[in-house]
Enzyme design. Structure first.
Site, PDB file in Angstrom:
ATOM      1  N   ASP A 149      25.968  39.162 -78.359  1.00 12.54           N
ATOM      2  CA  ASP A 149      26.797  39.579 -77.255  1.00 12.54           C
ATOM      3  C   ASP A 149      25.972  39.440 -75.845  1.00 12.54           C
ATOM      4  O   ASP A 149      25.026  39.043 -75.996  1.00 12.54           O
ATOM      5  CB  ASP A 149      26.919  41.333 -77.442  1.00 12.54           C
ATOM      6  CG  ASP A 149      27.974  41.952 -76.567  1.00 12.54           C
ATOM      7  OD1 ASP A 149      28.935  41.289 -76.077  1.00 12.54           O
ATOM      8  OD2 ASP A 149      27.527  43.289 -76.188  1.00 12.54           O
ATOM      9  N   ASP A 188      26.078  41.827 -72.692  1.00 12.98           N
ATOM     10  CA  ASP A 188      25.924  43.307 -72.040  1.00 12.98           C
ATOM     11  C   ASP A 188      24.833  44.016 -73.049  1.00 12.98           C
ATOM     12  O   ASP A 188      25.277  44.363 -73.938  1.00 12.98           O
ATOM     13  CB  ASP A 188      27.292  44.074 -71.565  1.00 12.98           C
ATOM     14  CG  ASP A 188      28.024  43.305 -70.386  1.00 12.98           C
ATOM     15  OD1 ASP A 188      27.357  42.783 -69.565  1.00 12.98           O
ATOM     16  OD2 ASP A 188      28.965  43.036 -70.769  1.00 12.98           O
ATOM     17  N   ASP A 223      24.818  45.355 -78.913  1.00 10.37           N
ATOM     18  CA  ASP A 223      24.608  46.893 -78.972  1.00 10.37           C
ATOM     19  C   ASP A 223      25.538  47.748 -79.520  1.00 10.37           C
ATOM     20  O   ASP A 223      25.035  48.944 -79.715  1.00 10.37           O
ATOM     21  CB  ASP A 223      24.182  47.135 -77.051  1.00 10.37           C
ATOM     22  CG  ASP A 223      25.467  47.086 -76.694  1.00 10.37           C
ATOM     23  OD1 ASP A 223      26.076  45.950 -76.428  1.00 10.37           O
ATOM     24  OD2 ASP A 223      25.937  48.140 -75.968  1.00 10.37           O
TER      25      ASP A 223
END
Length: 589
Positions: free
Chosen positions: A142, A144, A427
């Site tokens: 990912d 961010d 995250d």
């Protein structure tokens, strides 16, 4: 003194027989375990070792003040002080219980070495499941809070802009503007009761942790929490957050971007409550969710980051080092993110360089996760170098190209990357990892930045001492509860009060309002349960990979089940020894 010795001694003490007749020989001494000559309480050896401690002394709790005082001698006379290990039958039941208490406390204070937890490394990788990196050929990411870590300043900017939207767009009272962002109020993983307007911490068994329920900025008394939930702390499954953290009545905030949203909910609720203004908590929740969404959808967050990359993006050089390490070892890399290409491109150029796309075999932006992993409707579209959409049908996913939207089923068909040879980092436990593990058998790695601070807390001597004494006291209460006379009940009431004080103290080590994101008083949190379910490994940042060889095999701890004896070294007492692979690489920054 090794932790194994501590655990052995405490175990022998706790499991010493607890019949209704007071025993005098059921306790062990530290000297006997060491094979040394027994020394008294005033031993010079004990005094000298105490001077070496660097941590502040443990001040104790209210129970220390309440337990019986030692006798005082007349002037010129001497009185023998109480022995921690009794050799005479106690006078009464109350004295017997306090002697057991004192013996146990002596063991806890003297047998835990000051550096017992110092080997815990915040740059380590922790395993929920066995993962052999030698079998992983493809690494996915990912963007961010995975490839790019952001400064806490970004949370304040999101909060302030969403607050402005709430007042100007949704016409909320101007008084809300007086509230500033509170950096350390909320933590990730909390639940929010939409109808009651309550922010709370829930454990793995769907029980609310007492003392962690807030309405606005004020704690809700435990008695009121019970009344609001029909006399129980339990949240029914029908009301709890669903698979993706969104239930009919309760939502779980799982990503780091949700921290400013929780804070805005708290201050807005507080405004209406303190000003005695009637409002609908459901409307407030929906409007704040939309205001937060506007910050992202209208591009404000992207604009702020792109305008001040040096301030808002942190540790970019570590991301660069990780990508270089993986590519140099022949690994294939891909990126799947919900962020737009212009935003990702500028951030990656800042962290890695203008040729960042050469590291990745496939790059997918605006993927619309988690739907990307579950739907098979949206096709891939290619973007040209200016970020404009192309019309051609996608028959292959080529290196150096940028793709938008799409779905995982076409991704698997076009790449052939399946199963445990793929390791994906993200995250968000739901949007990034859950479907990949449960539906497709990929290996998953969770990025949990909070680990860095939490491991620092766990590594302190004060925390180790408090936690070990709490566990020891709990064990005493469990083993000695057969004593049911009135005097014993009074002692147990004092012990229970001390136990509650210790729990509150340990909670405050992490966050005064909600404590650790991983534990309630004793049980794992709901967040922690999801973390262990949806991630094979987890770490504070992507750079933790630099601590490990590319062929490293991660093994999870064999955590004892409740019916199993704690025979494993790293489970005894504090259970906090978990070091990185290479000591010389433990300091990567």
């Amino acid at each position: 003194m090794a932790l194994k010795t501590v655990g052995t001694c405490l175990s022998r003490t706790l499991w010493a027989g607890s019949s209704s007749t007071p025993r005098t020989n059921g306790l062990c001494s530290s000297s006997s375990l060491r094979g040394e000559t027994k020394q008294g309480p005033e031993s010079p050896k004990l005094q000298s070792s105490a001077k070496k401690e660097e941590e502040p002394p443990f001040k104790g709790t209210s129970a220390d003040k309440k337990r019986p005082k030692e006798p005082t001698a007349a002037p010129g006379a001497s009185v023998r002080s109480r022995s921690y290990t009794s050799t005479a039958v106690p006078i009464d039941q109350k004295s017997y219980l306090w002697s057991r208490y004192n013996d146990m406390k002596r063991l806890v204070h003297e047998l835990i070495p000051p550096g017992a937890c110092k080997s815990l490394n915040s740059s380590a990788i922790y395993a929920n499941n066995e993962v052999n990196l030698a079998e992983v050929d493809i690494y996915g990411f990912d963007y961010d809070y995975t490839l790019a870590l952001y400064s806490n300043t970004l949370n304040k900017m999101i909060f302030d802009k969403a607050k402005t939207f709430l007042i100007e767009h949704f016409k909320y009272p101007e008084g809300i503007a007086k509230y500033d962002y509170i950096p350390n109020f909320a933590v990730r993983g909390l639940h929010y009761d939409i109808q009651k307007g309550l922010l709370m911490k829930v454990d793995a068994f769907h029980y609310i942790q007492p003392g962690t329920v807030y309405r606005g900025l004020s704690p809700v008394p435990d008695e009121e929490v019970l009344e609001l939930h029909g006399g129980t702390y339990h949240i029914p499954l029908t009301e709890d957050s669903g698979f993706y953290g969104k239930g009919p009545k309760v939502k779980q905030f799982m990503d780091i971007f949700s921290i400013p949203e929780m804070t805005l909910l708290a201050v807005a609720n507080d405004f209406f409550i303190t000003n005695d203004i009637e409002y609908d908590p459901v409307h407030l929740f929906k409007d704040i969710s939309e205001a937060i969404g506007m910050v992202h959808l209208k591009g404000f967050m992207y604009k702020w980051v792109m305008q001040d990359l040096d301030k808002l993006i942190q540790r970019g050089e570590e991301t660069d080092a990780v990508l270089h390490r993986l590519v140099s070892n022949g690994k294939k890399l891909f990126l799947i993110t919900n962020s737009p290409f212009s935003f990702v491109d500028k951030g990656m150029k800042h962290m890695v360089g203008k040729n960042w796309r050469e590291f990745f075999d496939v790059v997918i932006v605006q993927a619309d996760k988690p739907h990307f992993f579950t739907d098979c409707i949206k096709p891939f579209r290619r973007l040209d170098d200016n970020g404009d959409l192309r019309w051609e049908k996608i028959k292959s996913l080529d290196k150096g190209q940028i793709y938008k939207q799409g779905n995982l089923f076409d991704f698997l068909r076009l790449t052939g990357w399946r199963g445990s040879k793929v390791l994906y980092f993200g995250d968000h436990l739901y949007s990034d990892l859950a479907d990949l593990m449960l539906r497709h058998g990929w290996r998953t790695a969770a990025i949990v930045p909070e680990l860095e601070q939490e491991t620092k807390v766990v590594s302190t001597y004060r925390y180790a001492l408090s936690l070990t004494w709490l566990q020891a006291l709990t064990g005493l209460m469990e083993q000695l509860q057969i004593h049911r006379d009135q005097e014993s009940k009074e002692v147990f009431r004092e012990w229970q009060e001390e136990r509650e004080e210790l729990r509150a103290m340990i909670k405050n080590f992490f966050n005064p309002q909600f404590g650790s994101i991983f534990r309630t008083c004793h049980n794992p949190t709901y967040f922690s349960r999801r973390l262990s379910r949806f991630s094979d490994i987890y770490m504070a940042s992507l750079s933790c990979l630099l601590n490990y060889d590319p062929t490293y095999n991660f093994f999870p701890r064999r955590t004892p089940l409740q019916h199993e004896a704690p025979l494993w070294m790293d489970q005894l007492c504090t259970g906090c020894v978990k070091t990185s692979y290479m000591e010389e690489m433990s300091h990567i920054r």
